[in-house]
Design a protein around this motif. Structure first.
Motif, short mmCIF file in Angstrom:
data_model
loop_
_atom_site.label_atom_id
_atom_site.label_comp_id
_atom_site.label_asym_id
_atom_site.label_seq_id
_atom_site.Cartn_x
_atom_site.Cartn_y
_atom_site.Cartn_z
N GLY A 1 0.82 -1.20 0.00
CA GLY A 1 0.00 0.00 0.00
C GLY A 1 0.85 1.25 0.00
N CYS A 2 0.22 2.34 0.29
CA CYS A 2 0.88 3.65 0.29
C CYS A 2 1.77 3.78 1.52
CB CYS A 2 -0.17 4.76 0.27
SG CYS A 2 0.54 6.41 0.36
N GLY A 3 3.05 3.95 1.30
CA GLY A 3 3.99 4.11 2.41
C GLY A 3 3.67 5.32 3.27
N LEU A 4 3.14 6.35 2.66
CA LEU A 4 2.78 7.55 3.43
C LEU A 4 1.60 7.28 4.34
CD1 LEU A 4 3.04 10.30 0.66
CD2 LEU A 4 4.73 9.73 2.40
N LEU A 5 0.55 6.67 3.80
CA LEU A 5 -0.63 6.38 4.62
C LEU A 5 -0.31 5.34 5.69
CD1 LEU A 5 -3.50 6.37 1.99
CD2 LEU A 5 -2.93 8.15 3.65
N ASN A 6 0.50 4.36 5.33
CA ASN A 6 0.89 3.35 6.32
C ASN A 6 1.59 4.01 7.50
OD1 ASN A 6 -0.13 1.44 4.57
ND2 ASN A 6 1.85 0.70 3.89
#
Length: 182
Positions: free
Chosen positions: A94-99
């Protein structure tokens, strides 16, 4: 930074300690602290790096468009850059930022940075959709940009949960349909 980015993406920000990062990088802890005053500063650099990777992919795709590309074509480059970034991951999560944001406390500067980065993606869509020199455009560029942003981020969240980029590809197809109709 490479070791930290790999660990943060694969195992999460909270569960990754400085000791494992320095061991992976083959450097002394002081070497890390000579470059980053704290783990929080390292996390901030990781978030910036992730966003810069995406922006570089997006810039390359925008520059490759033919002169006179329509707003919809320009907007789809955002989706294409997301897909490319996701497919470059060794093990897509998934999105590293959202994670990372999901692990940080409310009010943490890292969460604020992720919010700014996500707003920047919506701004890229808004800019792409804004008519240029005599082009026809959507009646509500801001609303359409927000709609596409939500479609993209929702697809990214589901894709991350499923460990597959299939949702991102479907989101791009849905976006193309929406853009053709606007």
């Amino acid at each position: 930074m490479t070791a930290a980015a790999a660990r943060f993406y694969a195992q999460g920000v909270a569960s990754t300690g400085i000791d494992v990062i320095t061991a992976d990088a083959g450097v002394a802890k002081m070497s890390l602290y000579n470059n980053f005053a704290s783990k929080a500063e390292l996390v901030a650099a990781y978030l910036e790096q992730r966003q810069e990777e995406f922006l570089a992919l997006h810039r390359r795709r925008r520059e490759a468009l033919p002169t006179g590309a329509r707003p919809g074509e320009r907007a789809l480059t955002v989706f294409d850059a997301y897909v490319e970034h996701a497919e470059a991951a060794a093990e897509f999560r998934g999105c590293g930022l959202l994670n990372a944001a999901g692990e940080l406390a409310t009010g943490d500067p890292g969460r604020d940075a992720v919010a700014r980065h996500k707003a920047e993606v919506e701004d890229l869509l808004r800019d792409a959709l804004t008519p240029r020199d005599g082009e026809r455009g959507a009646d509500d560029v801001g609303g359409l940009a927000e709609h596409l942003s939500l479609l993209l981020e929702g697809a990214m969240a589901r894709a991350g949960l499923e460990g597959s980029t299939a949702r991102l590809h479907r989101a791009r197809r849905h976006a193309a349909i929406l853009l053709a109709a606007s």
